[in-house]
Design a protein around this motif. Structure first.
Motif, mmCIF file in Angstrom:
data_model
loop_
_atom_site.group_PDB
_atom_site.id
_atom_site.type_symbol
_atom_site.label_atom_id
_atom_site.label_comp_id
_atom_site.label_asym_id
_atom_site.label_seq_id
_atom_site.Cartn_x
_atom_site.Cartn_y
_atom_site.Cartn_z
ATOM 1 N N GLN A 75 5.438 -3.323 10.427
ATOM 2 C CA GLN A 75 6.768 -3.529 11.011
ATOM 3 C C GLN A 75 7.880 -3.265 10.001
ATOM 4 O O GLN A 75 9.044 -3.110 10.368
ATOM 5 N N LEU A 76 7.486 -3.203 8.736
ATOM 6 C CA LEU A 76 8.456 -2.939 7.676
ATOM 7 C C LEU A 76 8.911 -1.484 7.744
ATOM 8 O O LEU A 76 8.154 -0.597 8.163
ATOM 9 N N ASP A 77 10.140 -1.213 7.343
ATOM 10 C CA ASP A 77 10.644 0.153 7.272
ATOM 11 C C ASP A 77 9.686 0.996 6.417
ATOM 12 O O ASP A 77 9.262 0.562 5.351
ATOM 13 N N PRO A 78 9.295 2.207 6.880
ATOM 14 C CA PRO A 78 8.328 3.035 6.135
ATOM 15 C C PRO A 78 8.701 3.242 4.669
ATOM 16 O O PRO A 78 7.835 3.224 3.792
ATOM 17 N N GLU A 79 9.983 3.447 4.404
ATOM 18 C CA GLU A 79 10.417 3.630 3.017
ATOM 19 C C GLU A 79 10.154 2.375 2.198
ATOM 20 O O GLU A 79 9.747 2.439 1.031
ATOM 21 N N HIS A 80 10.347 1.216 2.813
ATOM 22 C CA HIS A 80 10.123 -0.052 2.115
ATOM 23 C C HIS A 80 8.632 -0.318 1.930
ATOM 24 O O HIS A 80 8.227 -0.947 0.947
ATOM 25 N N GLN A 81 7.809 0.166 2.861
ATOM 26 C CA GLN A 81 6.353 0.066 2.684
ATOM 27 C C GLN A 81 5.937 0.809 1.418
ATOM 28 O O GLN A 81 5.149 0.294 0.608
ATOM 29 N N VAL A 82 6.451 2.021 1.263
ATOM 30 C CA VAL A 82 6.122 2.831 0.091
ATOM 31 C C VAL A 82 6.606 2.145 -1.180
ATOM 32 O O VAL A 82 5.894 2.101 -2.196
ATOM 33 N N LEU A 83 7.806 1.597 -1.141
ATOM 34 C CA LEU A 83 8.367 0.894 -2.301
ATOM 35 C C LEU A 83 7.475 -0.269 -2.713
ATOM 36 O O LEU A 83 7.184 -0.457 -3.896
ATOM 37 N N CYS A 84 7.018 -1.058 -1.750
ATOM 38 C CA CYS A 84 6.167 -2.211 -2.052
ATOM 39 C C CYS A 84 4.873 -1.775 -2.742
ATOM 40 O O CYS A 84 4.451 -2.372 -3.743
ATOM 41 N N ILE A 85 4.281 -0.742 -2.217
ATOM 42 C CA ILE A 85 3.000 -0.293 -2.781
ATOM 43 C C ILE A 85 3.184 0.286 -4.176
ATOM 44 O O ILE A 85 2.469 -0.069 -5.118
ATOM 45 N N LYS A 86 4.158 1.159 -4.338
ATOM 46 C CA LYS A 86 4.331 1.825 -5.625
ATOM 47 C C LYS A 86 4.811 0.863 -6.711
ATOM 48 O O LYS A 86 4.342 0.923 -7.857
ATOM 49 N N ALA A 87 5.744 -0.010 -6.369
ATOM 50 C CA ALA A 87 6.305 -0.903 -7.383
ATOM 51 C C ALA A 87 5.367 -2.059 -7.716
ATOM 52 O O ALA A 87 5.143 -2.370 -8.888
ATOM 53 N N VAL A 88 4.805 -2.688 -6.675
ATOM 54 C CA VAL A 88 4.029 -3.918 -6.886
ATOM 55 C C VAL A 88 2.561 -3.628 -7.176
ATOM 56 O O VAL A 88 1.996 -4.148 -8.149
ATOM 57 N N LEU A 89 1.923 -2.797 -6.345
ATOM 58 C CA LEU A 89 0.478 -2.611 -6.455
ATOM 59 C C LEU A 89 0.081 -1.465 -7.384
ATOM 60 O O LEU A 89 -0.992 -1.509 -7.994
ATOM 61 N N GLN A 90 0.922 -0.459 -7.494
ATOM 62 C CA GLN A 90 0.545 0.696 -8.302
ATOM 63 C C GLN A 90 1.278 0.763 -9.631
ATOM 64 O O GLN A 90 1.006 1.648 -10.443
ATOM 65 N N ASN A 91 2.193 -0.156 -9.845
ATOM 66 C CA ASN A 91 2.855 -0.308 -11.150
ATOM 67 C C ASN A 91 3.524 0.988 -11.622
ATOM 68 O O ASN A 91 3.433 1.373 -12.782
#
Length: 681
Positions: A626-642
């Motif tokens: 339900q999150l904005d697609p751009e924000h989904q990418v941000l969460c993954i790249k910043a938090v999980l992929q460092n």
């Protein structure tokens, strides 16, 4: 002038001696002999080298298939025979190969109907033939046909005209398509353009293009894949290398585009404003028809002013050439699925399931053409050798769905597994690698499940549903019927490995398959990461599939941050959604940090560990979508992929770390639903 063909059937030694004796009657330096026999004639080459002869022209060709028949090599070498030339095909008397039975049948039919075809059996005399060569050489002419000249003009217009109006050139082989690309590239260099980039499935594929370009630029330095004239150059770059580079070009030429994954072509379309795609419609390497259907939709959306051009005039032989017609029919290069209008009302309930009897199939030309035509349309690398495999391999089974007698869906499966314990242990330890047996080997070598080897597997190596009736449940119905059929044949696991995409993941998941592995490197053929999905058919199969899924679940957070860091975020999210959530309760300290980051001003770096513990489970839940697609990418790249902030801001529309962190706080807050995490939540 018709090309001539002589089929010689008999024992290998007799066929070879007959061919050698017969060839002594000709004085031609433009001849070639292909064979896989150990006692091969002098100066012969192997079947695998047939593709290296593309772009050359021969008067005489001997194709020795007495030991082994390579359909792909036959399809390739036929295209090098000039008008008036002669081809000898040496055939064994093998009666077990359905492929060879059908080929011989077609050869006899053509020999009965056409005066330029002959079928000779052991003990019979070979026909007396003569080479017919053109009296007036056209080698000095720049253009071999009006089609080719128009193609060059159209290519030049892509450079001189408006931007973002790509050209798609299609033709059957032998129409001078690659030559036109080379001539046009050279002409642009003469006009002062500095940088022409060529890409193709391989450098060898582009050899014809470069050879024709070099003829037009005699002063240029030419080595394979590179032409240099002062500061100007025509340079080959592999598609993946090209996409990773920052290079610009006056023009990008994409040769044999159908053999390059559509996802890569779409990226090239966005990257370059002046681009020409060329593809073969029917060929021994695969087909361009499916490409045209799939890629046209992308072109319509991305560059609606694109243009199409089709070349139809053959250059090396006559338009009514019978040898070309024979190769198309014998190799099913022109096989088509059933016509759309005949199946418009097809539904899953109205279709009938069938396990194909290949002995009957080889004598049912309509069904064979519908079946193979369906695979040709669906899989861009389907080759004549796939037809041979489907007809001859005992470990391959073929299932179809029929609507009113017509084949509208099909799946091909291969038997794998039942490996001995010692062999399984060697594969697990990295000491052995088998040809085939992809599913058990991957479970042993990658997932580390020692008990996986002895189980019985059925791997789906091809599956297709007619494009006109997709999304009607017919594919799911086919898989369900196959599963029921396999249960009676003591199969432990049914599975598939394919180029991962969100659409395909959804299809397989709806059929009850679970992901157990995502490939760590891009596949050389598809340009995508392969995903392996399984469905258990027995208790033993359930145990192994469950272990493999558990293994992926445990490794997933680590893989996201390491080996899968360059994979598209939407694909990682799609796979994550299919992985079971971890039921472990989040520590209270982690909840506090997440709350403080989201609702207050706690720093990202000191909160990242807690955020990652929480987010690696959240991305498996439907709410994350339900999150904005751009924000989904941000969460993954910043938090999980460092990702480093500079690199992240280059990929996403943020001015710097400050803005990105601000958006990230809002995204986390949205996922929390404006409610802080509490004990027990």
């Amino acid at each position: 002038m018709q090309r001539q063909c002589v089929f010689i059937q008999g024992e290998a030694d007799w066929c070879q001696q007959s061919a050698e004796t017969w060839l002594r009657g000709f004085d031609s330096k433009k001849s070639i002999w292909l064979t896989s026999n150990q006692n091969k004639p002098k100066d012969s080459i192997g079947h695998k080298q047939a593709q290296s002869q593309l772009g050359k022209e021969f008067d005489l060709i001997v194709f020795d298939a007495t030991e082994q028949f390579s359909p792909d090599s036959f399809g390739a070498i036929v295209g090098t025979l000039k008008a008036g030339g002669i081809m000898l095909v040496l055939l064994s008397e093998d009666i077990t190969s359905l492929w060879l039975q059908r080929f011989r049948q077609k050869a006899k039919q053509y020999s009965e109907r056409n005066s330029d075809f002959y079928f000779v059996q052991q003990g019979e005399s070979l026909p007396t033939l003569s080479l017919v060569t053109q009296q007036i050489s056209t080698n000095e002419q720049q253009y071999k046909s009006l089609d080719q000249e128009q193609a060059v003009e159209a290519i030049l217009k892509v450079v001189h005209g408006h931007r973002r109006r790509p050209l798609v050139i299609s033709s059957d082989r032998g129409r001078g398509k690659s030559a036109a690309l080379g001539i046009a590239a050279a002409e642009l260099i003469k006009q002062g353009r500095q940088n022409i980039i060529v890409t193709a499935p391989s450098m060898a594929t582009a050899d014809t293009l470069f050879e024709h370009a070099s003829r037009q630029l005699p002063q240029a330095k030419y080595i394979q894949g590179h032409i240099q004239l002062e500061q100007a150059e025509i340079k080959f770059m592999a598609p993946d290398v090209l996409l990773d580079s920052d290079i610009t070009a006056d023009l990008l030429l994409v040769d044999e585009a159908a053999a390059i994954p559509t996802s890569m072509l779409e990226k090239l379309l966005h990257k370059f404003s002046r681009i020409v795609f060329a593809t073969t419609l029917h060929g021994y390497e695969g087909t361009g028809r499916g490409f045209v259907i799939r890629f046209q939709k992308i072109l319509d959306q991305t560059t609606p002013d694109w243009r199409a051009l089709q070349l139809s005039t053959p250059i090396r032989w006559n338009e009514d050439d019978k040898l070309e017609a024979f190769s198309f029919e014998a190799l099913l290069l022109n096989a088509n699925p059933v016509d759309d209008k005949l199946i418009v009302d097809a539904s899953a309930e109205a279709c009938e399931f069938e396990c194909i009897d290949r002995t009957q199939l080889v004598n049912d030309e309509q069904s064979l053409r519908e079946l193979f035509g369906l695979m040709v349309l669906a899989h861009y690398r389907t080759r004549p050798s796939d037809l041979q495999m489907m007809l001859d391999r005992e470990d391959v089974s073929v299932y179809v769905m029929r609507y009113q007698g017509h084949i509208v869906a099909s799946a091909w499966l291969v038997v794998e597994g039942e490996l001995e314990e010692d062999l399984s242990a060697a594969i697990y330890a990295g000491k052995r690698r088998l040809k085939g047996h992809l599913l058990p080997q991957s479970l042993l070598a990658h997932a580390g499940i020692l008990t996986a080897g002895p189980l019985s597997y059925q791997r789906i190596i091809r599956i297709a549903v007619h494009p006109a009736i997709q999304s009607r449940g017919i594919g799911q119905n086919l898989l369900s019927n196959i599963e029921q059929h396999l249960e009676t044949n003591q199969c432990d696991v049914i599975g598939a490995s394919f180029a991962a995409s969100t659409e395909l993941l959804s299809f397989w998941r709806q059929s009850g398959f679970i992901p157990v592995r995502l490939g760590l490197q891009q596949d050389d053929v598809s340009g995508s990461h392969a995903v392996m999905m399984l469905k258990a058919c027995s208790d033993k199969g359930q145990e192994v599939a469950g272990q493999a899924q558990k293994r992926l679940t445990e490794q997933w957070p680590y893989l996201l941050a390491t080996h899968l860091k360059q994979v598209d975020a939407d694909l990682l999210i799609a796979v994550s959604q299919l992985i079971p959530a971890n039921q472990t309760e989040l520590p209270d300290l982690a909840k506090q940090e997440i709350n403080a980051f989201s609702f207050e001003q706690r720093g990202f770096e000191v909160s990242q560990y807690s955020l990652s513990l929480w987010l690696q489970e959240v991305i498996k839940q439907a709410d994350f979508l339900q999150l904005d697609p751009e924000h989904q990418v941000l969460c993954i790249k910043a938090v999980l992929q460092n990702y480093q902030w500079t690199e992240l801001c280059q990929q996403l529309p943020y001015t710097g770390k400050k803005q990105a962190v601000l958006v990230l706080r809002k995204a986390i807050e949205t996922l929390l639903g404006s409610n802080k995490l509490h004990d027990g939540k």
